[in-house]
Write an enzyme that holds these catalytic residues in place. Structure first.
Site, PDB file in Angstrom:
ATOM      1  N   TYR A  28      30.791 -30.391  26.881  1.00 55.90           N
ATOM      2  CA  TYR A  28      31.324 -29.235  27.604  1.00 55.90           C
ATOM      3  C   TYR A  28      32.521 -29.593  28.480  1.00 55.90           C
ATOM      4  O   TYR A  28      33.297 -28.732  28.869  1.00 55.90           O
ATOM      5  CB  TYR A  28      30.236 -28.596  28.477  1.00 55.90           C
ATOM      6  CG  TYR A  28      29.063 -28.049  27.690  1.00 55.90           C
ATOM      7  CD1 TYR A  28      29.004 -28.167  26.314  1.00 55.90           C
ATOM      8  CD2 TYR A  28      28.019 -27.415  28.328  1.00 55.90           C
ATOM      9  CE1 TYR A  28      27.935 -27.687  25.598  1.00 55.90           C
ATOM     10  CE2 TYR A  28      26.938 -26.923  27.611  1.00 55.90           C
ATOM     11  CZ  TYR A  28      26.901 -27.063  26.255  1.00 55.90           C
ATOM     12  OH  TYR A  28      25.839 -26.571  25.544  1.00 55.90           O
ATOM     13  N   LYS A  53      20.346 -38.725  20.720  1.00 59.65           N
ATOM     14  CA  LYS A  53      20.560 -38.811  19.278  1.00 59.65           C
ATOM     15  C   LYS A  53      21.140 -40.198  19.014  1.00 59.65           C
ATOM     16  O   LYS A  53      22.221 -40.352  18.415  1.00 59.65           O
ATOM     17  CB  LYS A  53      21.506 -37.669  18.849  1.00 59.65           C
ATOM     18  CG  LYS A  53      21.640 -37.474  17.360  1.00 59.65           C
ATOM     19  CD  LYS A  53      20.414 -36.880  16.703  1.00 59.65           C
ATOM     20  CE  LYS A  53      20.593 -36.799  15.200  1.00 59.65           C
ATOM     21  NZ  LYS A  53      19.349 -36.496  14.477  1.00 59.65           N
ATOM     22  N   ASP A 112      16.275 -33.851  17.495  1.00 62.01           N
ATOM     23  CA  ASP A 112      15.683 -33.016  16.436  1.00 62.01           C
ATOM     24  C   ASP A 112      14.165 -33.083  16.496  1.00 62.01           C
ATOM     25  O   ASP A 112      13.477 -32.063  16.390  1.00 62.01           O
ATOM     26  CB  ASP A 112      16.214 -33.433  15.052  1.00 62.01           C
ATOM     27  CG  ASP A 112      16.325 -34.935  14.869  1.00 62.01           C
ATOM     28  OD1 ASP A 112      16.230 -35.678  15.871  1.00 62.01           O
ATOM     29  OD2 ASP A 112      16.498 -35.386  13.726  1.00 62.01           O
ATOM     30  N   ASP A 164      20.858 -27.709  27.168  1.00 64.37           N
ATOM     31  CA  ASP A 164      21.160 -26.277  27.083  1.00 64.37           C
ATOM     32  C   ASP A 164      20.217 -25.623  26.067  1.00 64.37           C
ATOM     33  O   ASP A 164      19.573 -24.599  26.330  1.00 64.37           O
ATOM     34  CB  ASP A 164      22.625 -26.126  26.640  1.00 64.37           C
ATOM     35  CG  ASP A 164      23.141 -24.713  26.777  1.00 64.37           C
ATOM     36  OD1 ASP A 164      22.352 -23.824  27.143  1.00 64.37           O
ATOM     37  OD2 ASP A 164      24.337 -24.501  26.500  1.00 64.37           O
ATOM     38  N   ASP A 184      16.227 -23.517  26.853  1.00 64.30           N
ATOM     39  CA  ASP A 184      15.984 -22.127  26.446  1.00 64.30           C
ATOM     40  C   ASP A 184      14.798 -22.044  25.500  1.00 64.30           C
ATOM     41  O   ASP A 184      13.998 -21.096  25.565  1.00 64.30           O
ATOM     42  CB  ASP A 184      17.221 -21.531  25.770  1.00 64.30           C
ATOM     43  CG  ASP A 184      18.132 -20.848  26.772  1.00 64.30           C
ATOM     44  OD1 ASP A 184      17.954 -21.104  27.980  1.00 64.30           O
ATOM     45  OD2 ASP A 184      19.005 -20.069  26.368  1.00 64.30           O
TER      46      ASP A 184
END
Ligand code: NAD
Length: 358
Positions: free
Chosen positions: A142, A193, A225, A249, A253
């Site tokens: 970001y 990752k 994952d 992020d 959620d």
């Protein structure tokens, strides 16, 4: 108990309605349970644009810097959606987060056993769920440079971003996670990752190094994952999850939806010194604003987080959380968490019930 300064930013939409109930709780703690704090009020978001011409006005900036902690309702609404980008209410939120250097986002996903039916997962998988997701807020894709959209030699356009994490950034977010775990079940799962990304390889190495300072906290690692899979397969295995901005992020959620009740979930964004901005994870809900039916519990629980993380008052925080549990036990529900056969109560009645339970 030292004296604390709390800045209250009601914001837009249902913001003022839900904040009023959280303020009632703080006032009750002040008057009857020894909380030594002053409440100051300011403007952020749409109303700030209307009254002061900016979503994060200079006056609010000064108040925010002077405060020990900030309690926010929510910002935004259709009235301001057509304004130029710099004047949009959500810009105020980004600006205050950046200005105060709030780099650690704490998002608990708690499912009160009384609300297990609200989840899209089987009740036995989620009843009593209590996860804390610690998301890094200031780095990663970001903010990484270079970024942009460029035209290649063959004329085709390419969009690109940079995933980058400095050791110091990883170190400080890892410490937030380990410290938080010490106040909970003392287990941290770091999500990355590292099998594919160098940024994650360094992430894992630094988290391992920080873990040596917390021998009393168990550390595990998961690839993102697999973490996503485990969150919907067996979410109760987790205590604290720590991860970068992008993965956090998405996972936060996902974890929020495990609880099925957006009106119940608080959040905190902290700086390096424990100052924080506390807010419900939901928005300003313009569709129900002014109707007196919004659920104030996410905001009340945000106030509890404020007491725990910025004011270092764990006993008062627990008192508030216990009161919320009692109110749910009594069968009180706002419209968003009501089940068949139950009568919904309004925002104020819910707040009053929490005060009574305190
Ligand atoms: P929202 O979270 O405001 O609402 C989504 C749905 O959940 C709506 O149906 C709403 O009625 C319901 N809901 C939300 N909070 C509730 C509560 N406490 N009690 C009962 N029901 C509740 O999301 P949205 O509709 O996508 O966004 C509305 C506005 O809020 C937009 O302007 C958006 O930009 C803004 N927003 C602000 C924040 C923030 O201030 N942090 C976060 C998200 C969205």
């Amino acid at each position: 108990m030292p004296h604390h300064q709390i800045l209250v930013l009601p914001g837009d939409g249902i913001g003022p309605e839900i904040i009023a109930e959280a303020v009632k709780v703080l006032e009750c703690l002040r008057q009857e349970h020894g909380l030594d704090a002053t409440l100051d009020y300011g403007l952020l978001g749409g109303r700030a644009v209307d009254e002061l011409g900016s979503p994060y006005p200079e006056a609010t900036r000064r108040q925010a810097h002077a405060a020990d902690a900030i309690l926010l309702g929510a910002v935004g609404g259709p009235k301001w959606e057509s304004l130029d980008r710099p004047l949009r209410p959500e810009r105020g939120l980004l600006a205050i987060r950046a200005d105060l250097q709030l780099f650690a986002n704490l998002r608990p996903a708690i499912l009160h056993p009384q609300l297990a039916a609200a989840s899209s997962l089987k009740p036995e998988l989620v009843a009593g769920l209590d996860i804390l997701i610690v998301r890094e807020l200031n780095g990663d894709l970001y903010f990484g440079q270079p970024r942009g959209i460029r035209t290649l030699e063959n004329g085709e356009r390419e969009g690109f971003n940079t995933m980058a994490y400095r050791e110091s950034e990883i170190d400080r977010i890892a410490r937030v996670a380990f410290e938080a775990a010490r106040k909970r079940q003392r287990r941290v799962c770091s999500v990355d990752k590292a099998n594919v990304l160098e940024a994650s390889e360094l992430w894992r190495e630094v988290v391992e190094r920080v873990a040596k300072d917390y021998p009393d906290v168990a550390l595990a690692h998961l690839y993102v994952d697999n973490a996503a899979m485990q969150l919907v397969r067996a979410p109760k295995q987790f205590d604290v999850l720590v991860t970068g901005n992008l993965f956090g992020d998405i996972l936060s959620d996902c974890a929020a939806m495990l609880t099925g009740s957006i009106g119940m979930l608080p959040s905190a964004s902290l700086d390096a010194y424990g100052k924080g901005l506390y807010e419900p994870i939901h928005g300003s809900a313009p569709d129900i604003a002014g109707k007196g039916i919004a659920n104030p519990l996410a905001t009340i629980l945000s106030a509890a987080m404020l007491l725990r993380y910025s004011l270092n008052q764990p006993a008062l925080a627990e008192r508030v959380e216990t009161a919320v549990g009692r109110v749910l036990n009594q069968g009180l529900r706002t419209v968003d968490i009501t089940a068949t056969g139950m009568t919904a109560v309004g925002t104020q009645a819910m707040g009053d019930a929490v005060i009574a339970a305190l």
